[in-house]
Scaffold this motif. Structure first.
Motif, PDB file in Angstrom:
ATOM      1  N   VAL A   1       0.863  -1.182   0.000  1.00 15.55           N
ATOM      2  CA  VAL A   1       0.000   0.000   0.000  1.00 15.55           C
ATOM      3  C   VAL A   1       0.897   1.228   0.000  1.00 15.55           C
ATOM      4  CG1 VAL A   1      -1.840   1.235   1.177  1.00 15.55           C
ATOM      5  CG2 VAL A   1      -1.778  -1.266   1.249  1.00 15.55           C
ATOM      6  N   ARG A   2       0.728   2.042  -1.003  1.00 10.83           N
ATOM      7  CA  ARG A   2       1.537   3.255  -1.129  1.00 10.83           C
ATOM      8  C   ARG A   2       0.999   4.347  -0.212  1.00 10.83           C
ATOM      9  NH1 ARG A   2       1.853   2.796  -7.675  1.00 10.83           N
ATOM     10  NH2 ARG A   2       3.617   1.380  -7.739  1.00 10.83           N
ATOM     11  N   LYS A   3       1.774   5.384  -0.041  1.00 12.43           N
ATOM     12  CA  LYS A   3       1.399   6.487   0.845  1.00 12.43           C
ATOM     13  C   LYS A   3       0.066   7.121   0.455  1.00 12.43           C
ATOM     14  CE  LYS A   3       6.193   7.607   1.813  1.00 12.43           C
ATOM     15  NZ  LYS A   3       7.277   8.563   1.589  1.00 12.43           N
ATOM     16  N   ASN A   4      -0.259   7.106  -0.832  1.00 14.88           N
ATOM     17  CA  ASN A   4      -1.510   7.711  -1.299  1.00 14.88           C
ATOM     18  C   ASN A   4      -2.707   6.760  -1.184  1.00 14.88           C
ATOM     19  OD1 ASN A   4      -1.134   5.881  -3.379  1.00 14.88           O
ATOM     20  ND2 ASN A   4      -0.987   7.419  -5.008  1.00 14.88           N
ATOM     21  N   GLY A   5      -2.507   5.579  -0.594  1.00 20.09           N
ATOM     22  CA  GLY A   5      -3.585   4.611  -0.419  1.00 20.09           C
ATOM     23  C   GLY A   5      -3.728   3.625  -1.558  1.00 20.09           C
ATOM     24  N   GLU A   6      -3.027   3.836  -2.652  1.00 15.73           N
ATOM     25  CA  GLU A   6      -3.068   2.915  -3.789  1.00 15.73           C
ATOM     26  C   GLU A   6      -2.327   1.632  -3.419  1.00 15.73           C
ATOM     27  OE1 GLU A   6      -0.457   3.658  -7.392  1.00 15.73           O
ATOM     28  OE2 GLU A   6      -2.435   4.287  -8.128  1.00 15.73           O
ATOM     29  N   ALA A   7      -2.862   0.505  -3.837  1.00 17.80           N
ATOM     30  CA  ALA A   7      -2.242  -0.785  -3.536  1.00 17.80           C
ATOM     31  C   ALA A   7      -1.787  -1.462  -4.822  1.00 17.80           C
ATOM     32  CB  ALA A   7      -3.220  -1.686  -2.789  1.00 17.80           C
ATOM     33  N   VAL A   8      -0.635  -2.127  -4.743  1.00 15.54           N
ATOM     34  CA  VAL A   8      -0.124  -2.913  -5.863  1.00 15.54           C
ATOM     35  C   VAL A   8       0.253  -4.289  -5.348  1.00 15.54           C
ATOM     36  CG1 VAL A   8       0.710  -0.933  -7.193  1.00 15.54           C
ATOM     37  CG2 VAL A   8       2.243  -2.063  -5.582  1.00 15.54           C
ATOM     38  N   LEU A   9       0.213  -5.252  -6.225  1.00 15.83           N
ATOM     39  CA  LEU A   9       0.591  -6.622  -5.893  1.00 15.83           C
ATOM     40  C   LEU A   9       2.028  -6.840  -6.347  1.00 15.83           C
ATOM     41  CD1 LEU A   9      -0.352  -9.416  -4.889  1.00 15.83           C
ATOM     42  CD2 LEU A   9      -1.026  -9.918  -7.232  1.00 15.83           C
ATOM     43  N   LEU A  10       2.816  -7.463  -5.482  1.00 14.46           N
ATOM     44  CA  LEU A  10       4.201  -7.796  -5.814  1.00 14.46           C
ATOM     45  C   LEU A  10       4.351  -9.295  -5.630  1.00 14.46           C
ATOM     46  CD1 LEU A  10       7.013  -6.529  -6.475  1.00 14.46           C
ATOM     47  CD2 LEU A  10       7.442  -6.557  -4.021  1.00 14.46           C
ATOM     48  N   ASP A  11       4.914  -9.962  -6.640  1.00 15.81           N
ATOM     49  CA  ASP A  11       5.093 -11.407  -6.508  1.00 15.81           C
ATOM     50  C   ASP A  11       6.500 -11.785  -6.931  1.00 15.81           C
ATOM     51  OD1 ASP A  11       5.061 -11.418  -9.287  1.00 15.81           O
ATOM     52  OD2 ASP A  11       3.025 -12.155  -9.424  1.00 15.81           O
ATOM     53  N   GLY A  12       6.724 -13.037  -7.167  1.00 20.72           N
ATOM     54  CA  GLY A  12       8.051 -13.572  -7.422  1.00 20.72           C
ATOM     55  C   GLY A  12       8.793 -12.966  -8.586  1.00 20.72           C
TER      56      GLY A  12
END
Length: 88
Positions: free
Chosen positions: A22-33
């Motif tokens: 979750v970024r500071k601006n509330g946006e979320a990203v998925l991180l995988d292998g």
């Protein structure tokens, strides 16, 4: 966190993982292998891990995030351990 804060793997790093950032601006990203962040995650609810379907169902039914993970732990053999909720 900022994308620049994501650790860079060494050549000998060989493992699978999944993380929701979750970024500071509330946006979320998925991180995988593959170590590349996804496009921003869209939707009211999101879960990762082996019990994610159970957790998502519990969220839709009005359970808190902590309660949803506890439901997943009861129903998914690969989900378990102590559930700790952190808020900020």
């Amino acid at each position: 966190m900022d994308v620049s804060d994501i650790p860079v793997p060494r050549n000998d790093d060989n493992f699978e993982f999944e993380a929701l950032i979750v970024r500071k601006n509330g946006e979320a990203v998925l991180l995988d292998g593959n170590w590349l962040p996804s496009d921003p995650v869209k939707g009211e609810y999101y879960a990762i891990g082996s019990g994610k379907q159970y957790a998502l169902a519990a969220l839709v039914l009005g359970k808190s995030a902590k309660e949803s993970v506890e439901v997943a732990a009861k129903l998914d053999v690969w989900t378990g351990g102590t559930v700790t909720a952190i808020t900020h």
